[in-house]
Design a protein around this motif. Structure first.
Motif: not given
Length: 484
Positions: A113-122, A452-461
Motif C-alpha cells: 500500500x501507499x502510506x496514504x492508503x491508511x484504511x487497512x483490512x482486518x 484526481x490522485x491517479x490511485x485507480x490506475x496504480x491500484x488496478x496495476x
C-alpha cells in the motif's frame, strides 16, 4: 500523484512545548558495591497454534472449487488473466485459501500500500471456514460469504461484467467537438441503455454529465468529451480498484457514522445505517491528497485559531513579508533564534472558520468550516491542503451534540461568544475518509468520478500484478496477449 512517504500536517499544535526544566546535579555519594543482578527469567515462548487441518475434498468438491477459482475475473481480481487449468491436491487447497483471503481482505498485500492508503483490512484466516465447508459439504454458502456484504460491491461486480462485455465488443469510438449528433447519441447509448433514437441529445448528455459528476449543461463541452473518451479499459480498471477498496472495509460498519467521498468531495451522515444528510465538501488538491482512513470524531473546537503548517507558511505566506502578514491579521510567534511560526487568530476570517472537528490520525487532517464559500458551488472541489472543508458545519455539529442536553441547539451561541473552546462529543462518531471513483446507481447504471490522485490506475496495476504472481489459475501475460 504517487508520494507514498508524504505525511502532511494541516495544523500545528496550538501552543509550543514548554521548555524542559533544568535538573540539579545529585550530591556526591560514596561508591557502593553493585547489587547482585537478579536472575534472568526468559519470557515464555510464544506458541503458534497448529494450522487448522483441511479435509481432503471429494472429487465433486474439487470440481466445484476449480470452477469457483476460474471466476476470479468476475470479482475484479484480474483483468485479462483467465484461468487456464485445473488444480488438484495441495495446490488446489493453497489456491482456494489464497483466493478466499483475496476476496475477504483484498488482492493487494498491505505491505504494497501507499502510506496514504491508511484504511487497512482486518486480519482474516480462511482455514477454519474452509475446513467446515468441506466437512459439511457447504462450499457454495462458504464462498458466497467471503465477498463484502454491501450493495455497493455487488453493483460494481455487475458493472464490471457489463464493461467487460463492452470491451470485448470493441469498446467505443473517440468523439470530437465536430461529431454528428447521431454519433454522440450512439456513443451515449453504449453506457446508458435508456437513450432513445429520437431523444433530445441535450437530455442524454445531461444524464451522462450527472454520471460523471459534471455540471449538467447538456452541452458537449471539453470536460464532457474528455470523460466520454476515457478508454473502456480505464473504466474497468476503476471498477476493479473500487471493488478492492470495498474489500478493505470492515464487514460491519458503525450504524452512526460520517463518510467522506474524497474523489467526489461529498460528506454524508448516516444514522441507524441510513443516510440522513449530505453536504458538499472541499477535499485535497492533487498535490495535497486527502488520505484514506477511519477514525472517530471525539471533539469540536469552537472558534479555532490556525497554526499555519511550516510547509504552507514557507511556500505561501513568508514570501509576502512580515509587514504584509501582520497587516492581514496573522501573528508571528517565537524568535528567529528559537524558531518562528505563523498563527492566524480565531475569527471570521480564520482559514478554519468557526468550527473544527477533531479525530485522531497520523496525518493531522480534520473536518472544518471555512470563510471561503465560493468553491462549494463548483463541480471541481479538490482544492484543500488535505483537510476537508465543510459546506454546512453548524448543522453537522448540532447533529453530533443533539444528545447533550446542555449543548443541544447551542452551537451558534458558542460561536457567538468568540471564545476558543473544545467541546467533547457525548458519544464519539465514526468517520471514514474513502476514495470512491466508481459506483452503481440503484438502476444499475455506473457512475464515475475522475481519478484526481491517479490511485485507480496504480491500484488496478497492483491487483493484476499480484494476481499473476500469486494466483496459479491466472494465465501468464504472454498467453493473455496472444488471446487479445
Amino acid at each position: 500523484m504517487n508520494r507514498p512517504d508524504l505525511i502532511r500536517f494541516c495544523v500545528a499544535p496550538l501552543l509550543g512545548l514548554a521548555a524542559a526544566p533544568a535538573f540539579a546535579q545529585p550530591p556526591a555519594v560514596a561508591p557502593t558495591l553493585p547489587a547482585p543482578a537478579p536472575p534472568v527469567i526468559a519470557p515464555p515462548a510464544l506458541v503458534t497454534p497448529p494450522p487448522v487441518p483441511i479435509p481432503t475434498p471429494s472429487a465433486a468438491q474439487q470440481v466445484w472449487l476449480n470452477n469457483w477459482l476460474k471466476g476470479g475475473a468476475e470479482q475484479g481480481l484480474m483483468a485479462r488473466s483467465k484461468a487456464t487449468s485445473s488444480l488438484a491436491s495441495d495446490a488446489l487447497i493453497s489456491a482456494v485459501l489464497d483466493r478466499a483471503k483475496a476476496l475477504s481482505t483484498g488482492r493487494v498485500d498491505t505491505a504494497d500500500f501507499l502510506n496514504i492508503w491508511a484504511l487497512r483490512p482486518a486480519a482474516f484466516d480462511p482455514r477454519p471456514g474452509l475446513a467446515r465447508a468441506i466437512a459439511e459439504d457447504r462450499l457454495p454458502q462458504w464462498a458466497a460469504g467471503l465477498t463484502p456484504p454491501y450493495s455497493g460491491y455487488d453493483g460494481l461486480r455487475r458493472g464490471l461484467s457489463n464493461y467487460e462485455r463492452i470491451r470485448d465488443a470493441g469498446g467505443w469510438p473517440v468523439l470530437t467537438a465536430k461529431s454528428a449528433p447521431d454519433a454522440v447519441r450512439k456513443r451515449l447509448a453504449i453506457e446508458d441503455k435508456t437513450v432513445q433514437p429520437g431523444e433530445k441529445l441535450v437530455d442524454a448528455l445531461q444524464r451522462a454529465q450527472r454520471r460523471y459528476g459534471l455540471n449538467p449543461t447538456g452541452l458537449l463541452d471539453a470536460r464532457t468529451l474528455k470523460e466520454l473518451n476515457v478508454p473502456v479499459e480505464d473504466r474497468i480498471g476503476a471498477i476493479m480498484a473500487n471493488m478492492e477498496r470495498w474489500r478493505w472495509m470492515p464487514r460491519q460498519l458503525p450504524v452512526n457514522r460520517v463518510q467522506v467521498n474524497i474523489a467526489a468531495a461529498v460528506l454524508t451522515v448516516f444514522e441507524g445505517d441510513q443516510p440522513v444528510t449530505s453536504m458538499r465538501a472541499v477535499t485535497g488538491a492533487p498535490d495535497n491528497a486527502t488520505p484514506m482512513l477511519t477514525s472517530s470524531i471525539h471533539s469540536i473546537v469552537v472558534n479555532p485559531p490556525w497554526n499555519v503548517p511550516s510547509s504552507i507558511a514557507k511556500k505561501e505566506l513568508w514570501p509576502k513579508g512580515r509587514t504584509a502578514l501582520l497587516r492581514q491579521g496573522y501573528k508571528i510567534v517565537g524568535t528567529p533564534e528559537t524558531g518562528e511560526r505563523i498563527v492566524q487568530p480565531a475569527g471570521p476570517s480564520s482559514a478554519l472558520g468557526r468550527l473544527k472537528f477533531d479525530f485522531n490520525n497520523p496525518f493531522a487532517v480534520y473536518l472544518h468550516d471555512t470563510p471561503a464559500r465560493a468553491k462549494f458551488s463548483s463541480y471541481d472541489r479538490l482544492a484543500s491542503h488535505g483537510c476537508i472543508r465543510l459546506e454546512k458545519p453548524v448543522p453537522l455539529a448540532e447533529l453530533m451534540l443533539q444528545d447533550d442536553p446542555k449543548l443541544s441547539g447551542q452551537v451558534q451561541s458558542l460561536i457567538d461568544t468568540g471564545k476558543t473552546q473544545r467541546v467533547q462529543l457525548p458519544k464519539e462518531v465514526a468517520v471514514y475518509l474513502l476514495y470512491w471513483t466508481a459506483f452503481s446507481s440503484s438502476n444499475g447504471t455506473m457512475n464515475f468520478r475522475s481519478d484526481p490522485y491517479g490511485w485507480d490506475k496504480l491500484l488496478a496495476q497492483k491487483i493484476e500484478a499480484s494476481s499473476r504472481r500469486l494466483d496459479p489459475m491466472a494465465a501468464p501475460a504472454a498467453t493473455i496477449a496472444s488471446k487479445d
